[in-house]
Design an enzyme around this catalytic site. Structure first.
Site, PDB file in Angstrom:
ATOM      1  N   HIS A  48      -6.591  15.604   3.406  1.00 13.98           N
ATOM      2  CA  HIS A  48      -6.337  15.633   1.962  1.00 13.98           C
ATOM      3  C   HIS A  48      -5.720  16.958   1.527  1.00 13.98           C
ATOM      4  O   HIS A  48      -4.916  16.993   0.592  1.00 13.98           O
ATOM      5  CB  HIS A  48      -7.617  15.307   1.176  1.00 13.98           C
ATOM      6  N   ARG A 101      -3.255   1.291  -3.989  1.00 12.06           N
ATOM      7  CA  ARG A 101      -2.889  -0.113  -4.197  1.00 12.06           C
ATOM      8  C   ARG A 101      -3.540  -0.612  -5.474  1.00 12.06           C
ATOM      9  O   ARG A 101      -4.467   0.019  -6.011  1.00 12.06           O
ATOM     10  CB  ARG A 101      -3.267  -0.981  -2.994  1.00 12.06           C
ATOM     11  N   ASP A 117     -10.070  13.986  -1.869  1.00  8.52           N
ATOM     12  CA  ASP A 117      -9.683  12.689  -2.431  1.00  8.52           C
ATOM     13  C   ASP A 117      -9.915  12.692  -3.949  1.00  8.52           C
ATOM     14  O   ASP A 117      -8.995  12.491  -4.750  1.00  8.52           O
ATOM     15  CB  ASP A 117     -10.536  11.650  -1.662  1.00  8.52           C
ATOM     16  N   LYS A 142      -7.404  -0.332  -7.032  1.00  8.32           N
ATOM     17  CA  LYS A 142      -8.210   0.564  -6.198  1.00  8.32           C
ATOM     18  C   LYS A 142      -8.315   1.919  -6.908  1.00  8.32           C
ATOM     19  O   LYS A 142      -7.680   2.162  -7.929  1.00  8.32           O
ATOM     20  CB  LYS A 142      -7.587   0.710  -4.805  1.00  8.32           C
ATOM     21  N   ASP A 146     -11.158  18.016   3.103  1.00  6.75           N
ATOM     22  CA  ASP A 146     -10.822  17.854   4.519  1.00  6.75           C
ATOM     23  C   ASP A 146      -9.364  18.237   4.712  1.00  6.75           C
ATOM     24  O   ASP A 146      -8.622  18.440   3.741  1.00  6.75           O
ATOM     25  CB  ASP A 146     -11.106  16.416   5.008  1.00  6.75           C
ATOM     26  N   ASP A 164      -6.754   8.620  -5.660  1.00  5.71           N
ATOM     27  CA  ASP A 164      -7.087   9.434  -4.473  1.00  5.71           C
ATOM     28  C   ASP A 164      -5.991  10.492  -4.312  1.00  5.71           C
ATOM     29  O   ASP A 164      -4.794  10.171  -4.356  1.00  5.71           O
ATOM     30  CB  ASP A 164      -7.168   8.500  -3.252  1.00  5.71           C
ATOM     31  N   HIS A 188       0.843  -1.190   0.000  1.00  7.98           N
ATOM     32  CA  HIS A 188       0.000   0.000   0.000  1.00  7.98           C
ATOM     33  C   HIS A 188       0.882   1.244   0.000  1.00  7.98           C
ATOM     34  O   HIS A 188       1.931   1.272   0.655  1.00  7.98           O
ATOM     35  CB  HIS A 188      -0.902  -0.020   1.252  1.00  7.98           C
ATOM     36  N   CYS A 193      -4.681  12.020  -1.817  1.00  2.00           N
ATOM     37  CA  CYS A 193      -3.677  11.939  -0.748  1.00  2.00           C
ATOM     38  C   CYS A 193      -2.461  11.124  -1.180  1.00  2.00           C
ATOM     39  O   CYS A 193      -1.356  11.325  -0.669  1.00  2.00           O
ATOM     40  CB  CYS A 193      -4.258  11.404   0.560  1.00  2.00           C
ATOM     41  N   TYR A 194      -2.654  10.214  -2.165  1.00  2.62           N
ATOM     42  CA  TYR A 194      -1.508   9.417  -2.626  1.00  2.62           C
ATOM     43  C   TYR A 194      -0.548  10.248  -3.481  1.00  2.62           C
ATOM     44  O   TYR A 194       0.527   9.758  -3.845  1.00  2.62           O
ATOM     45  CB  TYR A 194      -1.982   8.160  -3.365  1.00  2.62           C
TER      46      TYR A 194
HETATM   47  C1  LIG Z   1       2.838   8.668   8.852  1.00  2.04           C
HETATM   48  C2  LIG Z   1       1.593   7.871   8.768  1.00  2.04           C
HETATM   49  C3  LIG Z   1       0.756   7.746   9.970  1.00  2.04           C
HETATM   50  C4  LIG Z   1       1.281   7.290   7.615  1.00  2.04           C
HETATM   51  C5  LIG Z   1       0.034   6.607   7.276  1.00  2.04           C
HETATM   52  C6  LIG Z   1       0.184   5.990   5.952  1.00  2.04           C
HETATM   53  C7  LIG Z   1      -1.116   5.577   5.336  1.00  2.04           C
HETATM   54  C8  LIG Z   1      -1.904   6.616   4.581  1.00  2.04           C
HETATM   55  C9  LIG Z   1      -1.509   4.333   5.385  1.00  2.04           C
HETATM   56  C10 LIG Z   1      -2.718   3.885   4.692  1.00  2.04           C
HETATM   57  C11 LIG Z   1      -3.496   2.898   5.481  1.00  2.04           C
HETATM   58  C12 LIG Z   1      -4.500   2.147   4.600  1.00  2.04           C
HETATM   59  C13 LIG Z   1      -4.317   0.689   4.403  1.00  2.04           C
HETATM   60  C14 LIG Z   1      -5.482   2.780   4.022  1.00  2.04           C
HETATM   61  C15 LIG Z   1      -6.445   2.088   3.119  1.00  2.04           C
HETATM   62  O1  LIG Z   1      -7.578   2.752   3.186  1.00  2.04           O
HETATM   63  P1  LIG Z   1      -8.715   2.533   2.087  1.00  2.04           P
HETATM   64  O2  LIG Z   1      -8.987   1.088   1.879  1.00  2.04           O
HETATM   65  O3  LIG Z   1      -9.863   3.385   2.521  1.00  2.04           O
HETATM   66  O4  LIG Z   1      -8.068   3.218   0.831  1.00  2.04           O
HETATM   67  P2  LIG Z   1      -7.631   2.634  -0.595  1.00  2.04           P
HETATM   68  O5  LIG Z   1      -8.839   2.104  -1.258  1.00  2.04           O
HETATM   69  O6  LIG Z   1      -7.083   3.844  -1.285  1.00  2.04           O
HETATM   70  O7  LIG Z   1      -6.573   1.598  -0.354  1.00  2.04           O
HETATM   71 ZN   LIG Z   2      -7.136   9.764   0.625  1.00  3.52          ZN
END
Ligand SMILES: CC(C)=CCC/C(C)=C/CC/C(C)=C/COP(=O)(O)OP(=O)(O)O
Ligand SMILES: [Zn+2]
Length: 448
Positions: A387, A263, A377, A266, A384, A269, A221, A271-272
């Protein structure tokens, strides 16, 4: 086995979800392509004033509720103050003072910061609090951090497998490793005991896809990939990762929508833009090590290959070459690791980015930006502070991606939209504005 675990961990995005997002994003791009040039410029403009209004409002709200129970406020402080710093702005002294006092009340008498006063200290909120205090800068803010006690807290969270627990009896994962090592590195309290076997733990989280998972056996991820990669760099063990595979995984996470997904299979977004974009920006500084791995040579190379100067990006290269990257071997240490974060920005040179930085700016400005202020996102989602922080951090990385020095102003053609969109540069390992990092470094490394 690993694939089965990954599939179970990843709820499938339906084809319909994907089409919905694609069609929303492409409608925006189509509209953009058909409007006159001056309207395009307006659409690409970073809405600085509106973002500031959104952030200031968030801060005032936070300030008025500093006494209310909630475990996320150090994070809100970081997301908001870091976004303001990225915009090159500041807020009035009273709000800054309130934040310093509040974070001080979150500081545990035995070290570390909790999500709120009187709560249990937590490594992630400790990272958020420390980064906020560095971002605010100044004597009062920086001196408020009890580094001795914080070191004790990190030692108590340290686990025999090399990882860290987030809090007493909490989860052990790659985020905990990153937040612990990042804080220890920036505050100059990193030592062999904290680094012991961290490399083994992170290595055990690199998956068959090439990215890094939150814990062994989980799915790769972007959030954890940034955390794992930055940690490996900070402890001087980055050569132990399979970097060509990591590059391959992360660059393919930028989709046709121009933004990044977190990932495989998916949705994109905003934030990535930082988590994945930040990982690629770090990999961009590692070309000699990556080339070396691709060539598969066992040649012992020095840090000079990376930086052209003496440094310590990877003081274990020879160790990795002679023992194999995947062995859980004992990790040797030298005091050079203390300057890795500092050398990382001082030994910068112009390098070609590994992803389409203009395309990502386009996603951030046209799809993730709300014209009324704040970032999100994707279209259809609400803005928010999280983001806003990570979209702006990613935007800054894109803008400086070709720069000769981490803070040399980019050529206008590398900044999408008007040049006034240019943000402050960040230190990509810690995600704090570079100038604030330098001030903190001067203070925390003065005595050593
Ligand atoms: C420094 C620090 C605390 C870093 C955090 C890093 C971070 C953002 C980790 C992500 C955790 C995670 C598996 C989210 C999936 O969410 P989702 O399933 O809602 O999102 P997706 O569909 O985009 O994978
Ligand atoms: Zn996000």
């Amino acid at each position: 086995m690993a694939a089965a675990a990954a599939a179970a961990a990843s709820p499938t995005v339906t084809q319909r979800d994907q089409w919905m997002v694609e069609s929303q994003v492409f409608q925006i791009y189509q509209l953009f392509a058909t409007i006159p040039h001056n309207a395009q410029t307006l659409m690409l403009e970073l809405q600085r004033d509106n973002h500031m209004e959104f952030l200031s409002k968030g801060l005032r709200h936070l300030s008025s509720s500093f006494c209310v129970l909630d475990s996320n406020r150090p994070w809100l402080c970081y997301w908001i103050f870091h976004s303001i710093a990225l915009l090159g702005e500041s807020v009035d002294d009273e709000l800054e003072d309130d934040a310093i006092d509040f974070l001080n009340r979150c500081q545990d008498p035995n070290g570390g910061y909790a999500g709120g006063p009187g709560q249990m200290p937590h490594i992630a909120t400790t990272y958020a609090a420390v980064n906020t205090l560095i971002t605010l800068g100044g004597q009062k803010s920086l001196a408020s951090i009890n580094r001795d006690k914080l070191y004790g807290f990190l030692r108590r969270m340290k686990q025999p497998n090399g990882g860290f627990r987030m809090h007493d009896e909490g989860e052990i994962d790659v985020r905990a490793c990153y937040t612990a090592i990042s804080v220890a590195s920036v505050l100059n309290i990193l030592d062999d005991d904290l680094m012991q076997n961290v490399g083994d733990y992170i290595l055990s989280c690199q998956t068959y896809e090439g990215g890094i998972a939150g814990e062994p056996g989980s799915e790769a991820h972007g959030g954890y990939t940034f955390c794992g990669l930055a940690t490996m760099i900070l402890i001087g063990k980055v050569n132990r990762l399979d970097l060509p595979r990591l590059v391959d995984w992360v660059v393919h996470r930028q989709g046709k929508e121009c933004g990044f997904q977190g990932r495989t299979n998916k949705l994109v977004d905003g934030c990535y833009s930082f988590w994945q974009g930040g990982a690629v920006a770090l990999l961009q500084r590692l070309y000699p090590i990556i080339d070396n791995q691709i060539e598969g040579t066992s040649q012992i190379f020095t840090v000079t290959d990376v930086s052209g100067e003496k440094g310590s990006l990877d003081e274990t290269s020879s160790h990795a070459a002679s023992h194999g990257r995947h062995e859980g071997t004992r990790e040797s240490c030298s005091s050079d690791f203390k300057s890795i974060g500092y050398n990382f920005i001082n030994e910068w040179r112009a390098q070609k980015p590994l992803f389409h930085t203009i395309a990502l700016q386009q996603y951030i400005l046209l799809c993730a930006q709300e014209q009324e202020g704040g970032l999100r996102d994707k279209p259809g989602k609400r803005r928010d502070h999280y983001h806003t922080c990570y979209c702006l951090s990613g935007l800054s990385l894109c803008q400086y991606s070709w720069s000769k020095h981490p803070d040399s102003p980019p050529l206008p053609n590398l900044v999408l939209g008007p040049y006034s969109n240019l943000l402050e540069p960040i230190h990509p390992l810690y995600n704090v504005v570079l100038e604030r990092y330098r001030e903190a470094h001067e203070l925390f490394f003065a005595e050593s």
